[in-house]
Design an enzyme around this catalytic site. Structure first.
Site, PDB file in Angstrom:
ATOM      1  CG  ASP A  53      -2.234   0.768   0.980  1.00  0.00           C
ATOM      2  OD1 ASP A  53      -2.161   1.989   0.713  1.00  0.00           O
ATOM      3  OD2 ASP A  53      -3.314   0.153   1.042  1.00  0.00           O
ATOM      4  CG  ASP A  80       2.204   5.028  -7.385  1.00  0.00           C
ATOM      5  OD1 ASP A  80       1.103   4.486  -7.552  1.00  0.00           O
ATOM      6  OD2 ASP A  80       2.581   6.040  -8.012  1.00  0.00           O
ATOM      7  CG  HIS A  98     -14.856   0.042  -6.560  1.00  0.00           C
ATOM      8  ND1 HIS A  98     -15.980   0.038  -5.756  1.00  0.00           N
ATOM      9  CD2 HIS A  98     -13.818   0.342  -5.725  1.00  0.00           C
ATOM     10  CE1 HIS A  98     -15.647   0.332  -4.513  1.00  0.00           C
ATOM     11  NE2 HIS A  98     -14.335   0.504  -4.469  1.00  0.00           N
TER      12      HIS A  98
END
Ligand SMILES: C[S@@+](CC[C@H](N)C(=O)[O-])C[C@H]1O[C@@H](n2cnc3c(N)ncnc32)[C@H](O)[C@@H]1O
Length: 188
Positions: A53, A80, A98
């Site tokens: 993360d 990243d 999403h």
């Protein structure tokens, strides 16, 4: 965010086993709770994990993984996912795609393609928009994505097409009994 998604996914992995593969990388894995659950369900408890993360976000994951007794099996990596991701056999993307447009999703998937070998598996945890006009949670979330992010909720066909363009084959969609599904794909 992870606390919201945690309440939404309660019980959804109870009958689910990850595809085979020794190293499991959870990209955008936040506090590590998805990876804890998936590795906990691993029957022989020999897989290794990577919690990936943003560097500014991974501190909590170290605490959650330590509390679950998994610190020695999971590497915590800040980075990243648009730039690069670690090599793994199985990549988990839980409530990640999403958030992003098709072009941005292709960049995330391209990072996986650059790091992984052919045959690597991707496990996508998302709502899948059903056909028809009946109300569904994904349609409400779609409006949130429209207002807050560059992403959108997608149908199975849209995930299949997105994955295909990015070089992956959608293998199956596992229903979980709730509004979210588990989509498994393979890097060609
Ligand atoms: C919607 S949350 C999903 C968290 C987790 N996968 C879950 O299911 O609870 C999105 C996560 O993606 C991470 N993220 C956003 N942009 C990122 C980037 N460019 N590289 C790595 N992680 C990123 C955020 O920090 C956040 O933890």
């Amino acid at each position: 965010m992870a606390s919201i998604t945690a309440s939404l996914r309660a019980g959804m992995f109870d009958d689910y086993q990850l595809p085979s593969g020794h190293v499991v990388a959870d990209l955008g894995g936040s506090d590590g709770s998805v990876l804890v659950k998936l590795l906990d369900d691993d029957t022989d408890h020999t897989r290794r994990g990577i919690l990936f993360d943003r560097a500014t976000t991974v501190h909590t994951a170290r605490l959650v993984l330590a509390a679950a007794g998994l610190r020695d099996r999971v590497d915590v990596v800040g980075g990243d996912f648009f730039a690069s991701v670690p090599r793994a056999h199985v990549y988990v993307l839980a409530y990640i795609l999403h958030d992003w447009s098709d072009a941005e999703c292709c960049r995330i998937l391209a990072s996986i393609e650059a790091a992984a070998h052919v045959g690597a598996r991707v496990v996508i945890i998302e709502g899948v928009v059903p056909h028809g006009d009946a109300p569904h949670l994904t349609k409400t979330i779609d409006l949130t994505m429209l207002a807050m992010m560059t992403g959108k909720e997608r149908s199975e066909e849209q995930y299949r097409d997105l994955l295909d363009v990015a070089g992956f084959d959608l293998d199956r969609v596992v229903e979980t009994g709730g509004p979210f599904s588990i989509l498994e794909a393979t890097l060609r």
